[in-house]
Motif scaffolding. Sequence first.
Motif, PDB file in Angstrom:
ATOM      1  N   PHE A  34     100.805 -30.337 -34.715  1.00  0.00           N
ATOM      2  CA  PHE A  34     101.793 -31.391 -34.482  1.00  0.00           C
ATOM      3  C   PHE A  34     101.590 -32.539 -35.458  1.00  0.00           C
ATOM      4  O   PHE A  34     102.546 -33.025 -36.068  1.00  0.00           O
ATOM      5  CB  PHE A  34     101.706 -31.887 -33.037  1.00  0.00           C
ATOM      6  N   ARG A  35     100.346 -32.953 -35.632  1.00  0.00           N
ATOM      7  CA  ARG A  35     100.045 -34.062 -36.545  1.00  0.00           C
ATOM      8  C   ARG A  35     100.402 -33.688 -37.983  1.00  0.00           C
ATOM      9  O   ARG A  35     100.952 -34.501 -38.725  1.00  0.00           O
ATOM     10  CB  ARG A  35      98.581 -34.461 -36.447  1.00  0.00           C
ATOM     11  N   PHE A  36     100.110 -32.458 -38.384  1.00  0.00           N
ATOM     12  CA  PHE A  36     100.452 -31.987 -39.730  1.00  0.00           C
ATOM     13  C   PHE A  36     101.962 -32.074 -39.969  1.00  0.00           C
ATOM     14  O   PHE A  36     102.413 -32.583 -40.999  1.00  0.00           O
ATOM     15  CB  PHE A  36      99.953 -30.556 -39.934  1.00  0.00           C
ATOM     16  N   ILE A  37     102.734 -31.614 -39.015  1.00  0.00           N
ATOM     17  CA  ILE A  37     104.192 -31.658 -39.148  1.00  0.00           C
ATOM     18  C   ILE A  37     104.682 -33.099 -39.134  1.00  0.00           C
ATOM     19  O   ILE A  37     105.534 -33.489 -39.935  1.00  0.00           O
ATOM     20  CB  ILE A  37     104.873 -30.812 -38.052  1.00  0.00           C
ATOM     21  N   TYR A  38     104.110 -33.926 -38.267  1.00  0.00           N
ATOM     22  CA  TYR A  38     104.490 -35.333 -38.176  1.00  0.00           C
ATOM     23  C   TYR A  38     104.253 -36.054 -39.507  1.00  0.00           C
ATOM     24  O   TYR A  38     105.136 -36.742 -40.026  1.00  0.00           O
ATOM     25  CB  TYR A  38     103.700 -36.013 -37.053  1.00  0.00           C
ATOM     26  N   LYS A  69     104.960 -23.310 -28.129  1.00  0.00           N
ATOM     27  CA  LYS A  69     104.597 -24.231 -27.047  1.00  0.00           C
ATOM     28  C   LYS A  69     105.076 -25.660 -27.374  1.00  0.00           C
ATOM     29  O   LYS A  69     105.576 -26.371 -26.494  1.00  0.00           O
ATOM     30  CB  LYS A  69     103.086 -24.193 -26.838  1.00  0.00           C
ATOM     31  N   LEU A  70     104.942 -26.071 -28.615  1.00  0.00           N
ATOM     32  CA  LEU A  70     105.402 -27.401 -29.023  1.00  0.00           C
ATOM     33  C   LEU A  70     106.927 -27.507 -28.957  1.00  0.00           C
ATOM     34  O   LEU A  70     107.466 -28.550 -28.588  1.00  0.00           O
ATOM     35  CB  LEU A  70     104.899 -27.720 -30.433  1.00  0.00           C
ATOM     36  N   ILE A  76     108.722 -30.504 -31.098  1.00  0.00           N
ATOM     37  CA  ILE A  76     109.121 -30.001 -32.406  1.00  0.00           C
ATOM     38  C   ILE A  76     110.527 -29.417 -32.281  1.00  0.00           C
ATOM     39  O   ILE A  76     110.819 -28.716 -31.323  1.00  0.00           O
ATOM     40  CB  ILE A  76     108.152 -28.899 -32.901  1.00  0.00           C
ATOM     41  N   GLN A  77     111.352 -29.717 -33.255  1.00  0.00           N
ATOM     42  CA  GLN A  77     112.683 -29.124 -33.328  1.00  0.00           C
ATOM     43  C   GLN A  77     112.698 -28.163 -34.514  1.00  0.00           C
ATOM     44  O   GLN A  77     112.068 -28.427 -35.543  1.00  0.00           O
ATOM     45  CB  GLN A  77     113.747 -30.196 -33.536  1.00  0.00           C
ATOM     46  N   VAL A  78     113.413 -27.066 -34.351  1.00  0.00           N
ATOM     47  CA  VAL A  78     113.501 -26.059 -35.401  1.00  0.00           C
ATOM     48  C   VAL A  78     114.941 -25.986 -35.875  1.00  0.00           C
ATOM     49  O   VAL A  78     115.860 -25.885 -35.073  1.00  0.00           O
ATOM     50  CB  VAL A  78     113.061 -24.673 -34.872  1.00  0.00           C
ATOM     51  N   TYR A  88     110.686 -30.052 -37.508  1.00  0.00           N
ATOM     52  CA  TYR A  88     110.801 -31.506 -37.475  1.00  0.00           C
ATOM     53  C   TYR A  88     110.211 -32.025 -36.171  1.00  0.00           C
ATOM     54  O   TYR A  88     110.418 -31.436 -35.116  1.00  0.00           O
ATOM     55  CB  TYR A  88     112.272 -31.948 -37.542  1.00  0.00           C
ATOM     56  N   VAL A  89     109.520 -33.146 -36.255  1.00  0.00           N
ATOM     57  CA  VAL A  89     109.007 -33.798 -35.052  1.00  0.00           C
ATOM     58  C   VAL A  89     110.171 -34.494 -34.363  1.00  0.00           C
ATOM     59  O   VAL A  89     110.994 -35.132 -35.010  1.00  0.00           O
ATOM     60  CB  VAL A  89     107.895 -34.808 -35.410  1.00  0.00           C
TER      61      VAL A  89
END
Length: 105
Positions: A34-38, A69-70, A76-78, A88-89
């Motif tokens: 999550f942090r990586f994507i953010y 799960k996220l 997270i949006q895909v 995307y966060v």
Amino acid sequence: MRLRKESDEMQEDEILLVAKVSDALAHPARVKIFRFIYVSNRNRETICNKDVVANFNYSQATISQHIKKLVEAELIQVKKQDKFSIYYVNIGILGKYLDAVKKFQ
């Protein structure tokens, strides 16, 4: 006209949100992903599954399970772009989660 003071009590939807998001962030790998994507989104970088796999020492299947799960927690949006899934966060859910958690004080 009487203005209603905002309550510090948690509403049922806030309680469910905190439970859902906390569950999604309960695994250290998901927090890292999550942090990586953010951070990548903040730097205006496009992130897809292969980028996540390349940055973590997990199999593609494990990454996909954590991403799922996220996504279920709406963190997270895909978005589909050609044959790629771009991550995307969801800042809105993150903000609601943080506001609800503040009510624990």
